[in-house]
Design an enzyme around this catalytic site. Structure first.
Site, PDB file in Angstrom:
ATOM      1  N   MET A   1      -1.606  -7.460   7.050  1.00 48.54           N
ATOM      2  CA  MET A   1      -2.748  -8.314   6.435  1.00 48.54           C
ATOM      3  C   MET A   1      -1.982  -9.224   5.229  1.00 48.54           C
ATOM      4  SD  MET A   1      -5.749  -5.998   6.823  1.00 48.54           S
ATOM      5  CE  MET A   1      -6.119  -5.006   8.226  1.00 48.54           C
ATOM      6  N   SER A   2      -0.847  -9.519   4.992  1.00 44.39           N
ATOM      7  CA  SER A   2      -0.347 -10.069   3.682  1.00 44.39           C
ATOM      8  C   SER A   2       1.156 -10.583   3.972  1.00 44.39           C
ATOM      9  CB  SER A   2      -0.182  -8.912   2.854  1.00 44.39           C
ATOM     10  OG  SER A   2       0.966  -7.925   3.199  1.00 44.39           O
TER      11      SER A   2
ATOM     12  N   ASN B   1       1.076   3.407  10.877  1.00 48.29           N
ATOM     13  CA  ASN B   1       0.364   3.510  12.144  1.00 48.29           C
ATOM     14  C   ASN B   1       0.607   2.832  13.332  1.00 48.29           C
ATOM     15  OD1 ASN B   1      -1.357   1.433  10.352  1.00 48.29           O
ATOM     16  ND2 ASN B   1      -1.922   1.253  12.512  1.00 48.29           N
TER      17      ASN B   1
ATOM     18  N   HIS C   1      -7.761   3.649   6.585  1.00 51.32           N
ATOM     19  CA  HIS C   1      -7.063   3.283   5.322  1.00 51.32           C
ATOM     20  C   HIS C   1      -6.272   4.510   4.593  1.00 51.32           C
ATOM     21  CE1 HIS C   1      -5.438   0.747   2.321  1.00 51.32           C
ATOM     22  NE2 HIS C   1      -6.116   1.184   1.283  1.00 51.32           N
TER      23      HIS C   1
ATOM     24  N   HIS D   1      -4.845 -10.067  -2.091  1.00 51.14           N
ATOM     25  CA  HIS D   1      -4.796 -10.139  -0.571  1.00 51.14           C
ATOM     26  C   HIS D   1      -5.798 -11.400  -0.261  1.00 51.14           C
ATOM     27  CE1 HIS D   1      -3.694  -6.043  -0.632  1.00 51.14           C
ATOM     28  NE2 HIS D   1      -2.835  -6.434   0.676  1.00 51.14           N
TER      29      HIS D   1
ATOM     30  N   ALA E   1       2.599  -2.351   4.349  1.00 54.74           N
ATOM     31  CA  ALA E   1       1.992  -1.621   5.372  1.00 54.74           C
ATOM     32  C   ALA E   1       1.837  -2.273   6.620  1.00 54.74           C
ATOM     33  CB  ALA E   1       0.920  -0.642   4.924  1.00 54.74           C
TER      34      ALA E   1
ATOM     35  N   HIS F   1      -3.374   0.445  -4.802  1.00 51.26           N
ATOM     36  CA  HIS F   1      -2.674  -0.464  -5.672  1.00 51.26           C
ATOM     37  C   HIS F   1      -3.117  -0.315  -7.038  1.00 51.26           C
ATOM     38  CE1 HIS F   1      -1.368  -2.996  -1.973  1.00 51.26           C
ATOM     39  NE2 HIS F   1      -2.589  -2.489  -1.517  1.00 51.26           N
TER      40      HIS F   1
ATOM     41  N   SER G   1       0.712  -1.187   0.004  1.00 53.15           N
ATOM     42  CA  SER G   1      -0.024   0.002   0.037  1.00 53.15           C
ATOM     43  C   SER G   1       0.763   1.237   0.044  1.00 53.15           C
ATOM     44  CB  SER G   1      -0.802   0.032   1.255  1.00 53.15           C
ATOM     45  OG  SER G   1      -1.741  -0.947   1.183  1.00 53.15           O
TER      46      SER G   1
ATOM     47  N   TYR H   1      -7.760 -11.506   2.184  1.00 58.09           N
ATOM     48  CA  TYR H   1      -8.948 -10.611   2.590  1.00 58.09           C
ATOM     49  C   TYR H   1     -10.033 -10.191   1.480  1.00 58.09           C
ATOM     50  CZ  TYR H   1      -6.661  -6.293   2.217  1.00 58.09           C
ATOM     51  OH  TYR H   1      -5.945  -5.107   1.692  1.00 58.09           O
ATOM     52  N   GLU H   2      -9.323 -10.030   0.185  1.00 60.51           N
ATOM     53  CA  GLU H   2     -10.351  -9.900  -0.763  1.00 60.51           C
ATOM     54  C   GLU H   2     -10.964 -10.957  -1.434  1.00 60.51           C
ATOM     55  OE1 GLU H   2      -8.199  -6.896  -3.848  1.00 60.51           O
ATOM     56  OE2 GLU H   2      -6.544  -7.916  -2.655  1.00 60.51           O
TER      57      GLU H   2
HETATM   58  N1  HPA Z   1      -3.288  -3.392  11.353  1.00 61.02           N
HETATM   59  C1  HPA Z   1      -3.170  -4.604  10.283  1.00 61.02           C
HETATM   60  N2  HPA Z   1      -2.847  -4.351   9.050  1.00 61.02           N
HETATM   61  C2  HPA Z   1      -2.194  -2.796   8.697  1.00 61.02           C
HETATM   62  C3  HPA Z   1      -2.162  -1.977   9.962  1.00 61.02           C
HETATM   63  C4  HPA Z   1      -2.677  -2.446  11.206  1.00 61.02           C
HETATM   64  O1  HPA Z   1      -2.597  -1.658  12.107  1.00 61.02           O
HETATM   65  N3  HPA Z   1      -1.635  -1.010   9.179  1.00 61.02           N
HETATM   66  C5  HPA Z   1      -1.606  -1.041   8.029  1.00 61.02           C
HETATM   67  N4  HPA Z   1      -1.826  -2.342   7.733  1.00 61.02           N
END
Ligand code: HPA
Length: 270
Positions: A208-209, A232, A244, A80, A110, A58, A28, A82-83
């Site tokens: 998440m990847s 973050n 996001h 991903h 990210a 993306h 990302s 999750y997609e």
């Molecule tokens: N958690 C999970 N996935 C993420 C985060 C997070 O805080 N930030 C960016 N991808």
């Protein structure tokens, strides 16, 4: 195997048999990596048997190009879990890269920082991961021509590449952090209790990847290096609610530093 052949035939036709030795997966907000690169771009949805990537930020393209004298293929956005992609679809490009001749994989993502030693905008060298997705891309019948049934995972992230990365970061004056990436399925961010649990498990960031890709790369005996951009602080570590948009914005700034770092490493490896 027929599937893989169809994908390879298509890519070989489109690129005039371009044979990359390095693959880079951009997470990302890291799109800026491609700003000064020229080559052959191919949209994922044109490539037979490739998955689909619909996440904002993306691009959904492969770029075949030269970077500092090395032939590369850049994945602008990933597939991903999750997609709704299966683990197999999410990691299919890694198998294709291997067949194209890629021996070194750069993974970027990210991620959320799990403790206060990490700051928003930090770049973290991934020295290991915890696959907390409850699934594994190698489940199913094993193709013994690709790798072993029970592959060793003791050096998923190649130590030699990590050493090169640390030296390059010093040269570029980048404060490179180092730690463990924990992969969840997402798409929901973590609860405060989950964040506490992941810290106890020994993770430094959560995302998440990446873990499925790294598992398959290790299975295929590819040299692998991974970086997380701390976009973050995870739930409860920082003050803010997660969005996001914030992830994308921070990704852009640190993305410039990470892009420079990766290009310098590419120059140094043989
Ligand atoms: N958690 C999970 N996935 C993420 C985060 C997070 O805080 N930030 C960016 N991808």
């Amino acid at each position: 195997m027929e599937k893989i052949k169809e994908t390879l035939d298509y890519l070989n036709f489109k690129t005039n048999n371009f044979k990359p030795e390095i693959a880079i997966i951009l997470g990302s907000g890291l799109g800026c990596f491609c700003d000064n690169l020229n080559g052959i771009s191919i949209k994922y949805n044109e490539i037979p048997h490739f998955g689909s990537s619909s996440v904002l930020g993306h691009k959904g393209e492969l770029l075949f190009c030269e970077i500092n004298g090395k032939k590369c293929v850049v994945m602008q956005g990933r597939f991903h879990y999750y997609e709704g992609n299966s683990m197999q679809t999410a990691t299919y490009p890694i198998k294709i890269f291997k067949k194209l001749g890629v021996n070194t994989l750069f993974i970027t993502n990210a991620a959320g920082g799990l403790h206060k030693d990490l700051n928003v905008g930090d770049i973290m060298l991934i020295n290991d991961h915890i696959n907390f997705m409850g699934d594994n891309p190698l489940i199913g019948k094993n193709d013994d021509t690709l790798g072993e049934r029970f592959p060793d995972m003791s050096e998923v992230y190649t130590i030699k590449l990590q050493d090169i990365a640390k030296n390059c970061a010093k040269e570029l004056n980048i404060n490179l952090k180092e730690g463990v990436y924990l992969a969840t399925t997402g798409p929901s961010y973590e609860t405060k209790a989950e964040v506490r649990a992941y810290r106890l498990l020994g993770a430094d960031v959560v995302g998440m990847s990446s873990a499925p890709e790294a598992i398959v790369a290790s299975y295929l005996k590819m040299k692998t290096i991974g970086f997380s951009v701390v976009t973050n602080l995870a739930t409860g570590v920082g003050e803010n609610k997660l969005s996001h948009d914030e992830v994308l914005e921070i990704g852009k700034i640190s993305g410039i530093n990470l892009s420079n770092l990766i290009k310098t490493i590419i120059e140094k490896i043989d």
